[in-house]
Scaffold this active site. Structure first.
Site, PDB file in Angstrom:
ATOM      1  CG  ASP A   1      -1.971   0.998   1.269  1.00 29.01           C
ATOM      2  OD1 ASP A   1      -2.763   1.022   0.315  1.00 29.01           O
ATOM      3  OD2 ASP A   1      -2.035   1.791   2.229  1.00 29.01           O
TER       4      ASP A   1
ATOM      5  CD  GLU B   1      -2.122   2.599  -3.608  1.00 27.47           C
ATOM      6  OE1 GLU B   1      -3.166   3.193  -3.908  1.00 27.47           O
ATOM      7  OE2 GLU B   1      -1.656   2.594  -2.453  1.00 27.47           O
TER       8      GLU B   1
END
Ligand code: GLC
Ligand code: CA
Length: 477
Positions: free
Chosen positions: A197, A238
């Protein structure tokens, strides 16, 4: 140069399952790990190689799992560690790998580390988070200031997202050690890798700007940690950056992320010139031997059939054909295989702080339906059951495209070569013997190709021209 055996994600399909909305095993309206395990045969039938689960850790869910309060356990809504072990084992029996979603940039404010950090300025954990005497001007991603004053110790802490998501201080070596332990814990349990993330903003330097050089240090450290594991573990980041050179930097010299999500591709629109441009430039900037990764939807953006295809299934098929025939790894967001559209969420059912619920609704299975689902059912397409029994459905097409991707060497590992084509047509060759051509216009297009159509979005077999929005794969003769 001889290349060694390709990793499983080369030419593979990764399926992003949003656990709360995939399948519910106990009728509480929340999808869970046992529900997913019960549906592995579906994913095996579809042909996916790996599953990325959005965060599965305990969390107060202010940001639906992206505020982690314990990195070494499972959220009780989703099940237990035993359920996760059972899922990993059952998936492995079908040749499917399980990836988790690591959230290293911030924790929940309920994490024990933060409780200790905020307790006093002298706490040994104080430096695990970013504390300042003064708030800087920076805004948070979800609106409002990125600094919150904490009365107890009279300082401000930094959070790029919600105040409930304090940012970890990655300049603190103990934080790096703690995450090494977390990675090992999950790798030892058989997790095949992680989606990382907000990796592009992982390390903040005072006054809290991302420090790219130090992010690369962390990624190299993780790759060398993972090198101790067989088979190779995957890190897919990401990397929400719009510059492709910058994107490529996250691969390092093939010693950082193995895959970095390509947001310029996701947002190019269903436009032949724009897509061809992003793909060609991506192929050009990646380090030698690196693989691109492609996705059209995820849990943060409007579903692609609504965002880029006007909810028109001809366009949806064309987009899916592109996704599933490019070089590298293709990621399907759950429901993409059905052509599932964004769902309208009545104000009183909204759950997310950032208006993303419409892309996170329960998958419509059909034969056994959800009871009191946590979000309204995404019933805007024919269900899985209906589409499975219809050979002309988007689902059946998607499955055929995946089978072709796996069964044809050019599509597994052949290079990407752009081909000249009429305006509005995007055409490329994979390897030496396969051409993909997509007519992304509402008029017929002439593109004579000497070969046999082995897949068409329209079920046609004419290699001399394309119907409006038709896409084909042609085996060159
Ligand atoms: C990532 C996630 C998103 C989350 C945010 C904060 O962008 O994909 O869902 O809200 O990070 O963790
Ligand atoms: Ca449940």
């Amino acid at each position: 140069m001889a290349t060694s055996r390709q990793p499983w994600w080369s030419g593979g399909v990764l399926y992003q399952a949003y656990p709360r909305s995939f399948a519910d095993s106990n009728g509480d309206g929340i999808g869970d790990l046992a529900g997913l395990r019960g549906r592995l045969d579906y994913l095996n039938w579809l042909g996916v190689d790996g599953i990325w689960l959005n965060p599965t850790f305990p969390s107060p869910n202010h940001d639906w799992g992206y505020d982690v309060s314990d990195y070494l356990d499972v959220h009780p809504d989703l099940g237990t560690l035993d359920d996760l072990d059972a899922l990993i084992a059952a998936a492995a029996e079908r040749g499917i790998r399980i990836l988790l979603d690591l959230v290293p940039a911030h924790t929940s404010d309920r994490h024990q580390w933060f409780a200790e950090s905020r307790a006093s300025r002298e706490s040994p954990r104080r430096s695990w988070y970013i504390w300042r005497e003064e708030a800087e001007g920076q805004e948070s991603v979800f609106g409002g200031k990125a600094w919150t004053y904490d009365e107890r110790t009279g300082q401000y802490y930094h959070h790029l997202f919600l105040p409930d998501q304090p940012d970890l201080n990655w300049l603190q070596p103990d934080v790096r050690d703690a995450f090494d332990e977390i990675l090992r814990f999950w790798f030892d349990r058989g997790i095949a890798g992680f989606r990382i993330d907000v990796v592009h903003e992982l390390v903040k330097d005072p006054p809290s700007r991302p420090n790219r050089a130090k992010i690369h240090d962390v990624l190299r450290r993780w790759r060398s940690l993972a090198a101790g594991y067989e088979p190779q573990r995957l890190f897919v980041g990401e990397t929400w950056v719009m510059d492709l050179e910058e994107l490529a930097s996250f691969y390092g010299s093939n010693d950082e992320l193995q895959l970095a999500f390509n947001f310029p591709f996701m947002f190019a629109g269903l436009d032949a010139a724009a897509l061809a441009d992003v793909v060609e430039r991506t192929e050009a900037v990646l380090p030698h031997g690196a693989l691109p990764v492609w996705a059209l939807s995820n849990h943060d953006v409007v579903r692609f059939p609504t965002r880029m295809c006007d909810e028109d299934d001809a366009k949806v098929r064309a987009a899916l054909l592109a996704l599933l025939t490019l070089r590298g790894t293709s990621v399907l967001y759950y429901g993409d295989e059905l052509g599932m559209r964004q769902v309208d969420i009545p104000a009183e059912r909204a759950r997310d702080v950032h208006d993303r619920d419409g892309a996170r609704t329960p998958l419509p299975w059909g034969e056994v339906e959800w009871r009191n689902p946590w979000l309204p059912l995404g019933a805007n397409v024919a269900t899985v059951a209906e589409q499975r029994s219809d050979p002309r459905s988007v689902l059946s097409f998607c499955r055929e495209a995946i089978a072709l991707r796996h069964g044809r060497k050019d599509l597994v590992s052949g290079g990407y070569t752009p081909l000249a084509s009429p305006t509005g047509v995007w055409a490329w060759r994979r390897g030496s013997g396969s051409v993909i051509a997509l007519n992304l216009t509402g008029s017929k297009a002439i593109l004579p190709l000497a070969g046999e159509v082995i897949l068409s979005t329209n079920g046609r077999d004419d290699s001399s021209r394309l119907e409006p929005w038709e896409g084909v794969v042609v085996a060159l003769t």
